[in-house]
Design an enzyme around this catalytic site. Structure first.
Site, PDB file in Angstrom:
ATOM      1  CG  ASP A 136      -2.194   0.779   1.018  1.00 20.89           C
ATOM      2  OD1 ASP A 136      -2.128   2.018   0.907  1.00 20.89           O
ATOM      3  OD2 ASP A 136      -3.264   0.156   0.973  1.00 20.89           O
ATOM      4  CG  ASP A 193       3.104   4.441  -7.060  1.00 16.13           C
ATOM      5  OD1 ASP A 193       1.918   4.240  -7.396  1.00 16.13           O
ATOM      6  OD2 ASP A 193       3.818   5.321  -7.576  1.00 16.13           O
ATOM      7  CB  VAL A 194      -0.467  -0.335  -8.059  1.00 15.34           C
ATOM      8  CG1 VAL A 194      -0.615  -1.151  -6.788  1.00 15.34           C
ATOM      9  CG2 VAL A 194      -1.516   0.768  -8.132  1.00 15.34           C
ATOM     10  CE1 TYR A 227     -13.702   1.828  -9.346  1.00 13.45           C
ATOM     11  CE2 TYR A 227     -15.901   1.194 -10.072  1.00 13.45           C
ATOM     12  CZ  TYR A 227     -14.780   0.949  -9.310  1.00 13.45           C
ATOM     13  OH  TYR A 227     -14.713  -0.178  -8.532  1.00 13.45           O
ATOM     14  CE  LYS A 269     -12.165  -1.148 -10.693  1.00 14.88           C
ATOM     15  NZ  LYS A 269     -11.054  -1.849 -10.032  1.00 14.88           N
TER      16      LYS A 269
END
Length: 256
Positions: A40, A61-62, A153, A157
């Site tokens: 995270d 950090d993705v 969003y 997805k």
């Protein structure tokens, strides 16, 4: 142990695991006997969440491919080969598409879509070499339903689901499972499936709706999905705008 095709105690990496759904997923895996790495940007919250047995805290950090690679390398060094990666980290801005600030759109694309791509690329090669592993992504029902008030969003997805469909095809026969959860994550490891919807009826109902004329389909989806633009007041949305910045943890000291 949870079913990951391994003979050792499963190692599970969960992104965005310091809060909310990610934390609940991490706790469930730990309760099932796994060693769970919580990655995270909120390192302090990750440490706090990792105070329970079986949980370990890491900075991640993705949106940064190097950070993701460092995270998984540290997990392998501390806990062993990663059997399950849960791409859970995500952001959602709610409101009219016209009112959405650019910072919110960019942050959602970076975390929700690029973050998943970074995770799959970082984890899949080692799993393919080992001929075992499970790549799970929390894709959301917004990947298959029209969601007014969540346009960007939903776009992220939908993109995630399309990406996973292609990756799943490339990995077919490799021993690596790919699952998109909308959102039943621990159960997916014991019974691998590609698409899992919660509630379960959403998936079949959506596929059935695609056979209907557009006008009937629109009425059905309007009944299924609330209009977030109408439901979320402007003052509630205002708080989102200042929060869509990506905190980047230091690359050094990634481990527990």
């Amino acid at each position: 142990m949870i079913g990951s095709g391994t003979s050792h105690r499963a190692v599970v990496a969960v992104t965005g695991g310091a809060h909310g759904i990610g934390q609940a997923i991490a706790r469930r895996f730990a309760a099932s006997g796994a060693q769970v790495a919580i990655g995270d940007t909120d390192r302090a919250a990750a440490r706090e969440a990792a105070e329970e047995p079986g949980l370990h805290a890491y900075g991640l950090d993705v949106t940064d491919a190097e950070s993701f690679a460092d995270f998984l390398d540290a997990v392998r060094q501390d806990l062993g080969p990663v059997d399950v990666l849960v791409n859970n980290a995500g952001l959602m801005w709610v409101g009219s598409f016209e009112e959405e600030p650019e910072s919110a759109a960019r942050a959602q694309l970076s975390v929700n879509l690029l973050g998943v791509i970074n995770g799959i690329k970082a984890a899949a090669p080692a799993m393919r070499r080992a001929r075992r592993g499970h790549l799970i992504t929390v894709a959301s029902a917004a990947s298959i339903l029209p969601t007014p008030g969540e346009a960007t969003y939903a776009a992220t997805k939908h993109g995630v689901l399309g990406y996973l469909k292609a990756v799943r095809t490339e990995l077919r026969g490799s021993g690596v499972e790919v699952t998109a959860v909308m959102p039943a994550v621990v159960a997916a490891v014991d019974r691998p499936r590609f698409e899992i919807t919660v509630p379960a009826y959403i998936g079949p109902l959506t596929r059935m709706a695609e056979l209907l004329p557009q006008a009937m389909r629109d009425r059905l989806f309007a009944a299924m999905v609330p209009d977030q633009v109408a439901e979320v007041r402007a003052e509630a949305r205002a708080g989102y705008e200042g929060s869509f910045t990506i905190a980047r943890p230091p690359r050094t000291g990634v481990g527990t």
